[in-house]
Write an enzyme that holds these catalytic residues in place. Structure first.
Site, mmCIF file in Angstrom:
data_model
loop_
_atom_site.group_PDB
_atom_site.id
_atom_site.type_symbol
_atom_site.label_atom_id
_atom_site.label_comp_id
_atom_site.label_asym_id
_atom_site.label_seq_id
_atom_site.Cartn_x
_atom_site.Cartn_y
_atom_site.Cartn_z
ATOM 1 N N HIS A 236 0.942 -1.184 0.009
ATOM 2 C CA HIS A 236 -0.046 -0.081 0.481
ATOM 3 C C HIS A 236 0.873 1.142 -0.129
ATOM 4 O O HIS A 236 0.145 2.693 0.334
ATOM 5 C CB HIS A 236 -0.857 -0.011 0.926
ATOM 6 C CG HIS A 236 -1.379 -1.008 1.240
ATOM 7 N ND1 HIS A 236 -3.078 -1.624 0.143
ATOM 8 C CD2 HIS A 236 -2.705 -2.410 1.648
ATOM 9 C CE1 HIS A 236 -3.317 -2.696 0.259
ATOM 10 N NE2 HIS A 236 -2.492 -3.329 1.521
ATOM 11 N N LYS A 238 2.559 3.529 -2.591
ATOM 12 C CA LYS A 238 2.865 3.769 -3.820
ATOM 13 C C LYS A 238 4.547 3.806 -4.120
ATOM 14 O O LYS A 238 5.562 4.383 -3.174
ATOM 15 C CB LYS A 238 2.764 4.719 -4.154
ATOM 16 C CG LYS A 238 0.784 4.706 -4.279
ATOM 17 C CD LYS A 238 0.013 6.404 -4.409
ATOM 18 C CE LYS A 238 -1.584 5.206 -4.523
ATOM 19 N NZ LYS A 238 -2.012 7.341 -4.414
ATOM 20 N N GLU A 288 -11.990 4.672 -2.919
ATOM 21 C CA GLU A 288 -12.077 6.485 -1.226
ATOM 22 C C GLU A 288 -12.439 7.278 -2.309
ATOM 23 O O GLU A 288 -11.959 7.339 -3.020
ATOM 24 C CB GLU A 288 -11.197 5.362 -0.429
ATOM 25 C CG GLU A 288 -11.078 4.836 0.379
ATOM 26 C CD GLU A 288 -9.996 4.379 0.678
ATOM 27 O OE1 GLU A 288 -9.572 5.389 0.809
ATOM 28 O OE2 GLU A 288 -9.403 2.904 1.022
ATOM 29 N N ARG A 292 -6.997 15.811 1.005
ATOM 30 C CA ARG A 292 -5.687 16.191 0.800
ATOM 31 C C ARG A 292 -5.361 16.377 -0.582
ATOM 32 O O ARG A 292 -5.237 15.683 -1.944
ATOM 33 C CB ARG A 292 -4.939 15.627 2.022
ATOM 34 C CG ARG A 292 -4.769 13.811 0.818
ATOM 35 C CD ARG A 292 -3.820 13.223 1.814
ATOM 36 N NE ARG A 292 -3.518 12.885 1.088
ATOM 37 C CZ ARG A 292 -3.917 11.235 1.412
ATOM 38 N NH1 ARG A 292 -5.119 10.974 1.949
ATOM 39 N NH2 ARG A 292 -3.490 9.689 0.786
ATOM 40 N N ARG A 338 9.610 7.635 -6.499
ATOM 41 C CA ARG A 338 9.265 8.596 -4.856
ATOM 42 C C ARG A 338 10.832 7.875 -4.345
ATOM 43 O O ARG A 338 10.822 6.532 -4.450
ATOM 44 C CB ARG A 338 8.746 7.729 -4.158
ATOM 45 C CG ARG A 338 6.774 8.165 -4.488
ATOM 46 C CD ARG A 338 6.118 7.447 -3.265
ATOM 47 N NE ARG A 338 4.492 7.805 -3.524
ATOM 48 C CZ ARG A 338 3.502 8.021 -3.203
ATOM 49 N NH1 ARG A 338 3.628 8.265 -1.644
ATOM 50 N NH2 ARG A 338 2.224 8.337 -3.319
#
Ligand code: MV4
Length: 450
Positions: A236, A238, A288, A292, A338
């Site tokens: 979970h 990314k 979901e 934000r 990332r």
């Protein structure tokens, strides 16, 4: 209109810098807050003012609402940008700021609450015309579980209503597995969220995770800025995100985008938001909504040229959006990697001192990072040290550029996830855009050294 003249940034790391940059461009003064562990952090150095708000553990500093409100009062900040994580989806924080006459740069507390409860969020999505995963109509109690599961059809997934981000989910492939799945999900939900309510959905086996970026002005105007494909994840978290999704064509993009924008208009949503879907066999299923700014927002900025933090600040002050849907032009392809201070195979955190740091540059390259050579990464926070965002006119050009840019990037002294991206950028499935939410975990299992 409530003019904003000084923004307190209730966050740290790369996102604090990201918000600071937008404030500077808009001529708005900035206040950094920091824990004692972050006294030497870049966001503290770049802000106009800074306030130490407590010791290293987040609950005593970055999550300490009273300290943050006090820092606003001391510095005269008239607005707070929460970044992502920490207090960004905390409705009580939004309420408290409101009671102090401080502008929360985000949605209303009511909208944060609505989307924070996953059953209410799903019911709202249905009412707003957003397609959802087939499932139970609200909470599932152990005594009704079998009847509901038979109606939905196996396999089913049990989810915590207070959950999100994958915590407290249990799959039941057959009737035999159902009772235990429900009771385990309920006790895990109670332990994790203090709420044992669960609901049930049809389990989708090989979906992609595609999310739509929206922005609303709070008065009934809202736009979409296309989608991001975030299927490449591990536990979970990314790892790699891209815009546009390799799986969609223009018609599908505009179709789902319009559905989301219309929904946000109906609810008079204010601020930036992300509507998350699972996508399988050409169909979208809402799971979901995040109320934000998200970590991966820069890939949307890259393909639209729209600064999402500028828009957030504008709508928070009541100024409205700077663009209409007709003025949004999608251009090219963007990928975000990332960069975590972690072992690239095991993902074990690797805090410590960065000895050398060289960020790549050139056309179509953006590096959002809060670190520098000589910086010591503290062990208390998440391990994201930077994001590499590459843009190209086509996905092929973007991938070629990414390969070059990864070769240029130097981060020495700690382990980082950069080598993983070197592997991914040369992988045939990735080149083909042929992956789902399980692809990366399978790849890591198949290519492990042991
Ligand atoms: C699902 C699903 C399959 N079917 N729902 C995980 C996080 C949470 N936001 C929703 N999640 C999932 N919901 C149904 N009905 C599979 C996942 C899921 C997942 C979703 C998005 C990104 C990565 C994921 C990894 C594992 C499971």
């Amino acid at each position: 209109m409530t003019a904003i003249s000084k923004i307190l940034i209730a966050n740290r790391g790369e996102i604090a810098l990201r918000v600071l940059r937008a404030c500077k461009e808009l001529g708005i003064a900035t206040v950094a807050v920091h824990s004692t562990a972050d006294a030497n952090a870049m966001h503290v150095r770049l802000a106009d003012e800074s306030v130490c708000i407590g010791p290293p553990p987040s609950r005593d500093s970055y999550l300490n609402i009273h300290q943050i409100v006090a820092a606003c009062e001391i510095t005269g900040a008239d607005a707070v940008h929460p970044g992502y994580g920490f207090l960004s989806e905390n409705a009580k924080f939004a309420d408290i700021l409101d009671a102090h006459g401080i502008t929360f740069i985000g949605p209303t507390a009511e909208h944060i609450r609505l989307m924070g409860d996953k059953i209410t969020a799903k019911k709202t999505a249905v009412e707003l015309g957003i397609p959802v995963v087939p499932g139970s109509d609200g909470e599932v109690l152990p005594e009704n579980a079998l009847e509901i599961a038979r109606q939905i059809g196996f396999p089913v997934l049990i989810k915590a209503t207070a959950g999100g981000g994958g915590r407290g989910m249990k799959v039941a492939k057959t009737e035999e597995e159902l009772e235990e799945a429900v009771s385990t999900a309920r006790s895990e939900a109670l332990a994790a969220f203090g709420n044992d309510a669960v609901y049930m959905e049809k389990y989708l086996g090989k979906p992609r995770h595609i999310e739509v970026q929206v922005v609303g002005d709070g008065f009934g105007n809202a736009i979409h800025l296309g989608e991001r494909d975030c299927s490449l994840q591990r536990r979970h978290q990314k790892v790699w995100e891209e815009a546009n999704s390799p799986a969609l064509n223009v018609e599908q993009r505009m179709n789902i985008g319009q559905i989301c924008a219309d929904a946000m208009k109906k609810m008079k949503y204010r601020g930036a938001g992300t509507i998350e879907f699972l996508y399988e066999n050409g169909e979208f299923f809402f799971i979901e909504m995040n109320t934000r700014l998200q970590v991966e927002h820069p890939i949307t900025e890259a393909i639209t040229g729209i600064d999402l933090v500028h828009e957030q600040i504008r709508v928070a002050s009541g100024a409205g959006l700077s663009v209409t849907q007709d003025q949004v032009v999608f251009s090219g392809h963007a990928i975000e990697c990332r960069i975590n201070a972690e072992d690239p195979r095991t993902f074990v955190p690797s805090p410590g001192t960065i000895t050398h740091f060289h960020a790549p540059g050139g056309l179509g390259v953006r590096v959002d990072s809060g670190v520098y050579a000589g910086y010591k990464i503290p062990p208390y926070y998440d391990s994201l040290i930077g994001k590499l965002i590459v843009h190209g006119r086509t996905r092929v050009e973007c991938m070629m550029r990414l390969r070059r840019v990864l070769d240029e990037f130097v981060v020495d002294g700690i382990k980082t996830t950069l080598p993983l991206f070197q592997d991914l950028v040369s992988n045939q499935d990735i080149a083909n855009g042929d992956y789902d939410i399980h692809w990366l975990e399978n790849y890591l299992a198949e290519t492990s050294a042991t």
